[in-house]
Design a protein around this motif. Sequence first.
Motif, PDB file in Angstrom:
ATOM      1  N   GLY A  58       0.779  -1.230   0.000  1.00 38.42           N
ATOM      2  CA  GLY A  58       0.000   0.000   0.000  1.00 38.42           C
ATOM      3  C   GLY A  58       0.810   1.278   0.000  1.00 38.42           C
ATOM      4  O   GLY A  58       2.037   1.267   0.076  1.00 38.42           O
ATOM      5  N   ASP A  59       0.094   2.398  -0.080  1.00 38.61           N
ATOM      6  CA  ASP A  59       0.665   3.735  -0.236  1.00 38.61           C
ATOM      7  C   ASP A  59       1.544   3.800  -1.476  1.00 38.61           C
ATOM      8  O   ASP A  59       2.751   4.087  -1.412  1.00 38.61           O
ATOM      9  N   LEU A  60       0.906   3.542  -2.603  1.00 37.63           N
ATOM     10  CA  LEU A  60       1.597   3.681  -3.885  1.00 37.63           C
ATOM     11  C   LEU A  60       1.987   5.132  -4.124  1.00 37.63           C
ATOM     12  O   LEU A  60       3.019   5.410  -4.737  1.00 37.63           O
ATOM     13  N   VAL A  61       1.144   6.055  -3.640  1.00 28.68           N
ATOM     14  CA  VAL A  61       1.407   7.473  -3.884  1.00 28.68           C
ATOM     15  C   VAL A  61       1.496   8.241  -2.578  1.00 28.68           C
ATOM     16  O   VAL A  61       0.987   7.814  -1.540  1.00 28.68           O
ATOM     17  N   GLU A  62       2.153   9.394  -2.635  1.00 27.05           N
ATOM     18  CA  GLU A  62       2.044  10.414  -1.599  1.00 27.05           C
ATOM     19  C   GLU A  62       0.940  11.353  -2.075  1.00 27.05           C
ATOM     20  O   GLU A  62       1.093  12.020  -3.105  1.00 27.05           O
ATOM     21  N   ASP A  63      -0.166  11.372  -1.356  1.00 24.25           N
ATOM     22  CA  ASP A  63      -1.320  12.119  -1.855  1.00 24.25           C
ATOM     23  C   ASP A  63      -1.074  13.624  -1.830  1.00 24.25           C
ATOM     24  O   ASP A  63      -0.238  14.132  -1.074  1.00 24.25           O
ATOM     25  N   PHE A  64      -1.837  14.333  -2.656  1.00 22.37           N
ATOM     26  CA  PHE A  64      -1.857  15.793  -2.651  1.00 22.37           C
ATOM     27  C   PHE A  64      -3.107  16.317  -1.940  1.00 22.37           C
ATOM     28  O   PHE A  64      -3.341  17.510  -1.921  1.00 22.37           O
ATOM     29  N   ASN A  65      -3.904  15.375  -1.384  1.00 19.18           N
ATOM     30  CA  ASN A  65      -5.218  15.713  -0.833  1.00 19.18           C
ATOM     31  C   ASN A  65      -6.041  16.462  -1.883  1.00 19.18           C
ATOM     32  O   ASN A  65      -6.772  17.407  -1.583  1.00 19.18           O
ATOM     33  N   ASP A  66      -5.888  16.005  -3.110  1.00 18.58           N
ATOM     34  CA  ASP A  66      -6.543  16.593  -4.277  1.00 18.58           C
ATOM     35  C   ASP A  66      -7.018  15.426  -5.131  1.00 18.58           C
ATOM     36  O   ASP A  66      -6.200  14.710  -5.727  1.00 18.58           O
ATOM     37  N   HIS A  67      -8.320  15.222  -5.185  1.00 17.96           N
ATOM     38  CA  HIS A  67      -8.877  14.022  -5.796  1.00 17.96           C
ATOM     39  C   HIS A  67      -8.370  13.790  -7.210  1.00 17.96           C
ATOM     40  O   HIS A  67      -7.871  12.699  -7.540  1.00 17.96           O
ATOM     41  N   ASP A  68      -8.481  14.782  -8.076  1.00 13.95           N
ATOM     42  CA  ASP A  68      -8.124  14.571  -9.476  1.00 13.95           C
ATOM     43  C   ASP A  68      -6.632  14.327  -9.653  1.00 13.95           C
ATOM     44  O   ASP A  68      -6.223  13.472 -10.457  1.00 13.95           O
ATOM     45  N   LYS A  69      -5.822  15.050  -8.905  1.00 17.86           N
ATOM     46  CA  LYS A  69      -4.375  14.863  -9.010  1.00 17.86           C
ATOM     47  C   LYS A  69      -3.967  13.493  -8.472  1.00 17.86           C
ATOM     48  O   LYS A  69      -3.101  12.820  -9.039  1.00 17.86           O
ATOM     49  N   ASP A  70      -4.607  13.056  -7.376  1.00 17.39           N
ATOM     50  CA  ASP A  70      -4.280  11.751  -6.815  1.00 17.39           C
ATOM     51  C   ASP A  70      -4.691  10.627  -7.761  1.00 17.39           C
ATOM     52  O   ASP A  70      -3.966   9.632  -7.907  1.00 17.39           O
ATOM     53  N   ILE A  71      -5.834  10.773  -8.411  1.00 18.00           N
ATOM     54  CA  ILE A  71      -6.262   9.785  -9.406  1.00 18.00           C
ATOM     55  C   ILE A  71      -5.245   9.713 -10.545  1.00 18.00           C
ATOM     56  O   ILE A  71      -4.856   8.623 -10.997  1.00 18.00           O
ATOM     57  N   GLU A  72      -4.808  10.872 -11.007  1.00 18.17           N
ATOM     58  CA  GLU A  72      -3.805  10.926 -12.089  1.00 18.17           C
ATOM     59  C   GLU A  72      -2.519  10.218 -11.676  1.00 18.17           C
ATOM     60  O   GLU A  72      -1.950   9.424 -12.451  1.00 18.17           O
ATOM     61  N   ASN A  73      -2.042  10.471 -10.465  1.00 22.00           N
ATOM     62  CA  ASN A  73      -0.784   9.871 -10.011  1.00 22.00           C
ATOM     63  C   ASN A  73      -0.933   8.372  -9.770  1.00 22.00           C
ATOM     64  O   ASN A  73      -0.002   7.601 -10.046  1.00 22.00           O
ATOM     65  N   LEU A  74      -2.073   7.956  -9.247  1.00 15.69           N
ATOM     66  CA  LEU A  74      -2.313   6.521  -9.052  1.00 15.69           C
ATOM     67  C   LEU A  74      -2.326   5.788 -10.387  1.00 15.69           C
ATOM     68  O   LEU A  74      -1.740   4.708 -10.519  1.00 15.69           O
ATOM     69  N   ASN A  75      -2.991   6.365 -11.380  1.00 14.50           N
ATOM     70  CA  ASN A  75      -2.995   5.754 -12.708  1.00 14.50           C
ATOM     71  C   ASN A  75      -1.588   5.655 -13.269  1.00 14.50           C
ATOM     72  O   ASN A  75      -1.202   4.619 -13.832  1.00 14.50           O
ATOM     73  N   TYR A  76      -0.811   6.713 -13.094  1.00 13.29           N
ATOM     74  CA  TYR A  76       0.549   6.740 -13.651  1.00 13.29           C
ATOM     75  C   TYR A  76       1.419   5.652 -13.042  1.00 13.29           C
ATOM     76  O   TYR A  76       2.047   4.857 -13.752  1.00 13.29           O
TER      77      TYR A  76
END
Length: 273
Positions: A58-76
């Motif tokens: 887990g914790d693939l990403v460090e979130d930005f607490n920003d839904h759209d940006k976090d979705i983009e980074n998770l996809n990447y």
Amino acid sequence: MKKRKIVIFSDLHYAPEIPVNNGSKIERKLMWFAEPLLEKITDEINNNIKPDLVLNLGDLVEDFNDHDKDIENLNYIWNKFKKISVPFYSCIGNHDLRSMTSREEVEKIMEYKHSTFSFNIDGMHIVILGTFVNNEMGTEEGGIFKTQFLSDEDLEWLKKDLSINSLPSIVCVHFGVAEDKMKGNWWFENCPETALLGNREELKNILKQDKNLLAVFSGHQHWTKNIVEEGINYYVLGSMTENISNNGIPDGVYFVVEFDGKKIDVIEKHIRL
């Protein structure tokens, strides 16, 4: 029986740049090393270790607490994981879920019907546990309070799943399960409950009934240790990008788990860039 190998790593905390004002402490997360570390361990997995299975906690990403940006980074970053040439599965962490309204949003990216599931591979039963999103809680503390509980439905599912399984099993979950006062932990010494699963007692009551259980693996705590509690081996795996020695070098920690059909050996290793 030929020894089977599983590679396990955790808490990559990918971010394309350092998040600003996401309310999380980030001083020890060397997140700019996340992508090269993933590339390096992928090469090691595909060309040298050649395991039967790879797991992430887990914790693939460090979130930005920003839904759209976090979705983009998770996809990447999830597409980068697809370069691993053997079966690969992941838990979902609090930072992956922090800005989401439901875990289904991350499950869709991972192409999972559900983030709590199990499967068999080479004579071993693997259980992946996903925590649920409680939208009544805020996004403080990296989304920990919002995401640190297993649902009652998932606990009931687990009880049934383990009761009908006859193979040696391991269980993987993002949050810690074994009791730990977190003394000396840079992240959690002053708030040890945020290091651990909120309803871990309910989980442990189920795990204690499983005679086939070999070990439980968790991440989140950003340090690596083995805790034996009531006869169960709990392996806590640190973050790959943690500045563990305060020298600007990411820890790069991962486990190679060897399984001979009856027992496992857990070997700590480190990727160096």
